[in-house]
Write a protein that holds these residues in place. Sequence first.
Motif, mmCIF file in Angstrom:
data_model
loop_
_atom_site.group_PDB
_atom_site.id
_atom_site.type_symbol
_atom_site.label_atom_id
_atom_site.label_comp_id
_atom_site.label_asym_id
_atom_site.label_seq_id
_atom_site.Cartn_x
_atom_site.Cartn_y
_atom_site.Cartn_z
ATOM 1 N N ARG A 174 51.692 42.203 38.151
ATOM 2 C CA ARG A 174 50.748 41.797 36.887
ATOM 3 C C ARG A 174 50.037 43.372 36.579
ATOM 4 O O ARG A 174 49.784 43.960 37.486
ATOM 5 C CB ARG A 174 49.830 40.779 37.156
ATOM 6 N N LEU A 175 49.833 43.530 35.283
ATOM 7 C CA LEU A 175 49.072 44.793 34.981
ATOM 8 C C LEU A 175 49.659 46.068 35.509
ATOM 9 O O LEU A 175 48.399 46.888 35.933
ATOM 10 C CB LEU A 175 47.610 44.368 35.167
ATOM 11 N N ARG B 239 50.629 46.704 38.175
ATOM 12 C CA ARG B 239 50.815 46.953 39.767
ATOM 13 C C ARG B 239 51.345 45.648 40.538
ATOM 14 O O ARG B 239 51.180 44.549 39.995
ATOM 15 C CB ARG B 239 49.336 47.093 40.162
ATOM 16 N N HIS C 1 51.071 43.122 43.660
ATOM 17 C CA HIS C 1 50.127 42.798 44.765
ATOM 18 C C HIS C 1 50.756 41.705 45.802
ATOM 19 O O HIS C 1 51.655 40.948 45.260
ATOM 20 C CB HIS C 1 48.954 41.891 44.140
ATOM 21 N N TRP D 233 43.001 36.534 36.506
ATOM 22 C CA TRP D 233 43.860 37.423 37.365
ATOM 23 C C TRP D 233 42.957 38.522 37.767
ATOM 24 O O TRP D 233 42.453 39.253 36.917
ATOM 25 C CB TRP D 233 45.246 37.850 36.654
ATOM 26 N N TRP D 234 42.902 38.751 38.999
ATOM 27 C CA TRP D 234 42.244 39.917 39.432
ATOM 28 C C TRP D 234 43.291 41.207 39.844
ATOM 29 O O TRP D 234 44.374 40.899 40.413
ATOM 30 C CB TRP D 234 41.428 39.653 40.617
ATOM 31 N N ASP D 235 42.971 42.366 39.474
ATOM 32 C CA ASP D 235 43.677 43.502 39.888
ATOM 33 C C ASP D 235 43.413 43.840 41.298
ATOM 34 O O ASP D 235 43.009 45.051 41.394
ATOM 35 C CB ASP D 235 43.589 44.591 38.622
ATOM 36 N N ASP E 48 40.221 40.600 35.640
ATOM 37 C CA ASP E 48 40.791 41.609 34.678
ATOM 38 C C ASP E 48 41.643 41.232 33.585
ATOM 39 O O ASP E 48 42.003 42.057 32.719
ATOM 40 C CB ASP E 48 41.813 42.565 35.683
ATOM 41 N N TYR F 105 47.783 42.838 26.837
ATOM 42 C CA TYR F 105 47.362 43.673 28.356
ATOM 43 C C TYR F 105 48.316 44.775 28.606
ATOM 44 O O TYR F 105 49.678 44.467 28.020
ATOM 45 C CB TYR F 105 47.442 42.656 29.417
ATOM 46 N N SER G 212 52.556 44.178 30.228
ATOM 47 C CA SER G 212 52.474 42.557 30.253
ATOM 48 C C SER G 212 53.440 41.854 29.157
ATOM 49 O O SER G 212 53.888 40.719 29.528
ATOM 50 C CB SER G 212 51.248 41.952 30.072
#
Length: 575
Positions: free
Chosen positions: A46-47, A49, A51, A173-175, A196, A208, A211
């Motif tokens: 997401r964004l 990157r 994870h 969502w957290w980056d 984020d 975003y 996305s």
Amino acid sequence: MDPQKLANFWMCSCLLFVTLLVSSVSFPAGEVHYHEFVIQARPVKRLCRTHSTITVNGQFPGPTLAVRDGDSLVITAINRARYNVTLHWHGIRQLRNPWADGPEYVTQCPIQPGGTYTYRFTIQSQEGTLWWHAHSKWLRATVYGALIIFPRWGLHYPFPMPKREFPILLGEWWDGNPMDVLKQALFTGAAPNVSDAYTINGQPGDLYRCSSKGTAVFPVLPGETILLRIINAALNQELFFSVANHQMTVVGVDAAYTRPFATNVIMIGPGQTTNVLITANQAAGRYYMAARAYQTAQNAAFDNTTTTAILQYILASGSSGKGQSSRPILPRLPAYNDTATATAFTSSLRSPWKIKVPTQIDENLFFTVGLGLINCSNPNSPRCQGPNGTRFAASMNNVSFVFPRTNSLMQAYYQGIPGVFTTDFPPVPPIQFDYTGNVSRGLWQPVKATKLYKLKFGSRVQIILQDTSIVSTEDHPIHLHGYSFAVIGAGFGNFNPRNDPAKFNLIDPPVRNTIGTPPGGWVAIRFVADNPGVWLMHCHIDSHLVWGLAMSFLVENGVGELQSVIPPPLDLPRC
């Protein structure tokens, strides 16, 4: 869709529904649904990157559970993650069965890495939209999914049957790793970093970076009426939601039907669900669904971004409507602090028929809810990075709830193990003060403790949840496990026990499992304590939960087996 025609149809349908319910001699036995939920880290991008994200069965969001009223679920949770985990079936009543409820250290010890636990429960007289999620630290950020309960076979919705249905899961969502965000906040005592992005069905949407390829798209034929099952799975944020150029008709909240009403926007707090009907009566094209923050805490950082999905018209030939290549229309969402719009929405909620609300009250409780600050002996410490060298806290009636670590509350109660909790949670604030006024700094620091409030089986309970202006007034979405309740009144300022009860709605109040306190105000709920066990009540803003904005009820057994907690399962996790 004309709301008045829908309302008339609704009332006829309701009468038919009740007639069928009363006249039916028996229902077919419910189905048993077996599932394995493998909780493990999987790469999620997401964004821009990728994870290592905790998922269920490799899915984010997790699997949708679709059942009928009367069905049973047998769900084996297999923990292959590196964190302790539990699962909570948000809004399921879990009658006499707290062992399946899920909040860690309340009804069970967590499932440790490499461990398993099988949740077994039956849906009893519930239908609508609920959801499930992790109830351990901040794993709920990515471990969640929809839980849809259809009516029993032979019964129907008390509104016109939609052509299509879509679950709409709103999230954050957290980056980065949400568990690391929480860990840092708990170390410093400061507020956690804000998210984020917001998401719809796990996707941030077109506004975003990196996305737009994943933006959720919901197809609809011109003239169709569809049902959106909207769930706020966000960790820390109330949200406004709207669909460009389309009016919504609200028909349910928290797995309870409502009297239909039309609106252009809904406000939905973390933990809440809202069902809306939408008719595709606009020019064929693409229209944004969008959600962004409703922020009530003053001078607090928040994620001010907007998530989108697309309502896309499909022509009879199967091709998309005109304007497919053009940017969809974006709805006009309220200002972030538009409490008037939020209040107008929640005030419009009514049950479609008379509700059996307790009128004689056995337990009249008054709970202040809100934030606080813990003073530090060394304000310059790295562990005291809250306002003016303090640590953030939160409380109900000045008690900041401490979760046990050696046993769960329910296991300790059932097994008679002393020293895990006390039953002296105060029924009213220890000190009365001007709750929404200028509060003395001497009242800002709560007491840390594990206190429960004991209720006799069958008690008729009223709770006034009063927001405070300590640190900041705020809308706190309060969730009560094991129960649904009637929301009989709300207002701004301090609750007035002489005048405000006269305005209570005891006829057709909405029935919910999660309700927000108006910022700088109060809300009144009533229920009958007919479900024995230990049941957590807490703010569904998870940063507030870890700061202690929670308490638990201990509802005693009644008379006989049918009013008593069932024995614990053999595979109940140990601490």
